[in-house]
Design an enzyme around this catalytic site. Structure first.
Site, PDB file in Angstrom:
ATOM      1  N   HIS A   1     -49.592   2.452  66.354  1.00  0.00           N
ATOM      2  CA  HIS A   1     -50.018   2.023  65.020  1.00  0.00           C
ATOM      3  C   HIS A   1     -49.781   0.523  64.850  1.00  0.00           C
ATOM      4  O   HIS A   1     -48.838  -0.030  65.411  1.00  0.00           O
ATOM      5  CB  HIS A   1     -49.242   2.792  63.949  1.00  0.00           C
ATOM      6  CG  HIS A   1     -49.729   2.557  62.568  1.00  0.00           C
ATOM      7  ND1 HIS A   1     -50.990   2.915  62.142  1.00  0.00           N
ATOM      8  CD2 HIS A   1     -49.120   1.982  61.495  1.00  0.00           C
ATOM      9  CE1 HIS A   1     -51.137   2.572  60.869  1.00  0.00           C
ATOM     10  NE2 HIS A   1     -50.022   2.002  60.454  1.00  0.00           N
TER      11      HIS A   1
ATOM     12  N   HIS B   1     -51.917  -1.720  55.850  1.00  0.00           N
ATOM     13  CA  HIS B   1     -52.353  -0.951  57.009  1.00  0.00           C
ATOM     14  C   HIS B   1     -53.273   0.185  56.592  1.00  0.00           C
ATOM     15  O   HIS B   1     -53.394   0.512  55.413  1.00  0.00           O
ATOM     16  CB  HIS B   1     -51.138  -0.427  57.789  1.00  0.00           C
ATOM     17  CG  HIS B   1     -50.361   0.646  57.095  1.00  0.00           C
ATOM     18  ND1 HIS B   1     -49.850   1.733  57.746  1.00  0.00           N
ATOM     19  CD2 HIS B   1     -49.998   0.813  55.798  1.00  0.00           C
ATOM     20  CE1 HIS B   1     -49.204   2.508  56.905  1.00  0.00           C
ATOM     21  NE2 HIS B   1     -49.276   1.964  55.713  1.00  0.00           N
TER      22      HIS B   1
ATOM     23  N   ASP C   1     -59.822   2.073  60.810  1.00  0.00           N
ATOM     24  CA  ASP C   1     -58.611   2.624  61.385  1.00  0.00           C
ATOM     25  C   ASP C   1     -57.634   1.447  61.460  1.00  0.00           C
ATOM     26  O   ASP C   1     -57.965   0.325  61.066  1.00  0.00           O
ATOM     27  CB  ASP C   1     -58.849   3.336  62.723  1.00  0.00           C
ATOM     28  CG  ASP C   1     -59.288   2.430  63.865  1.00  0.00           C
ATOM     29  OD1 ASP C   1     -59.263   1.181  63.740  1.00  0.00           O
ATOM     30  OD2 ASP C   1     -59.670   2.973  64.913  1.00  0.00           O
ATOM     31  N   CYS C   2     -56.419   1.696  61.939  1.00  0.00           N
ATOM     32  CA  CYS C   2     -55.406   0.629  61.864  1.00  0.00           C
ATOM     33  C   CYS C   2     -55.796  -0.607  62.664  1.00  0.00           C
ATOM     34  O   CYS C   2     -55.696  -1.734  62.167  1.00  0.00           O
ATOM     35  CB  CYS C   2     -54.036   1.158  62.264  1.00  0.00           C
ATOM     36  SG  CYS C   2     -53.870   1.723  63.974  1.00  0.00           S
ATOM     37  N   SER C   3     -56.270  -0.426  63.878  1.00  0.00           N
ATOM     38  CA  SER C   3     -56.611  -1.598  64.695  1.00  0.00           C
ATOM     39  C   SER C   3     -57.908  -2.245  64.227  1.00  0.00           C
ATOM     40  O   SER C   3     -58.081  -3.463  64.345  1.00  0.00           O
ATOM     41  CB  SER C   3     -56.696  -1.228  66.177  1.00  0.00           C
ATOM     42  OG  SER C   3     -57.666  -0.239  66.404  1.00  0.00           O
TER      43      SER C   3
END
Length: 162
Positions: free
Chosen positions: A120, A132, A68-70
């Site tokens: 995000h 990303h 995921d993004c993080s």
């Protein structure tokens, strides 16, 4: 003739040394970007990503390995020796704030989320590009963030970890 050979050897040695020196002088941000670039094309996976790289997600992401993004930020910066939390809202406070015009490779760019925590995060690469993990059904990709009306309208801030 001996002098010329000696000079050639020395010149070759200096070229090798310069390459080694350039490698040693890479910033942590550049190391993080290099790691993220290796993962281009991996699937977005909710809850995916760890200090060691892509991982099986959680909840609705449990069926796939990816990021995921993080989680992408966590894994990329771990390669550079920096530990980040696996939550965008916490990452937003894990480093020094920088202006959008002062971003360097590896800086984290945050977007959306209204008045609370950003929703995000991506890593600034260079030349206006960001790496990303956008959303379910997509893959880790590069986008031209500095020329995107969408991203510029939802931009919340930039942070330099480490």
């Amino acid at each position: 003739m001996q002098e010329k050979r000696s000079g050639e050897t020395s010149s070759r040695h200096n070229t090798t040394k310069s390459t080694a020196e350039r490698t040693a002088l890479r910033t942590r941000g550049e190391i993080a970007v290099q790691a993220a670039e290796r993962w281009l094309g991996l699937p977005y996976t909710w809850g995916g990503g760890s200090l060691s790289g892509p991982s099986r997600g959680i909840g609705k992401g449990a069926g796939r390995v990816g990021f995921d993004c993080s989680g992408l930020a966590v894994a990329a910066w771990a390669r550079a020796g920096v530990k980040l939390a696996h939550y965008t809202g916490t990452q937003f406070h894990q480093g020094r704030r920088v202006s959008l015009h002062g971003v360097r490779p590896g800086d984290l760019l945050f977007f959306g989320g209204g008045p609370g925590a950003p929703a995000h995060v991506g890593l600034y690469a260079k030349s206006g590009m960001m790496i990303h993990a956008p959303k379910t059904g997509d893959v880790v990709r590069k986008v031209d963030v500095l020329h995107s009306a969408f991203y510029l309208q939802t931009f919340r801030g930039a942070v330099r970890p480490g």
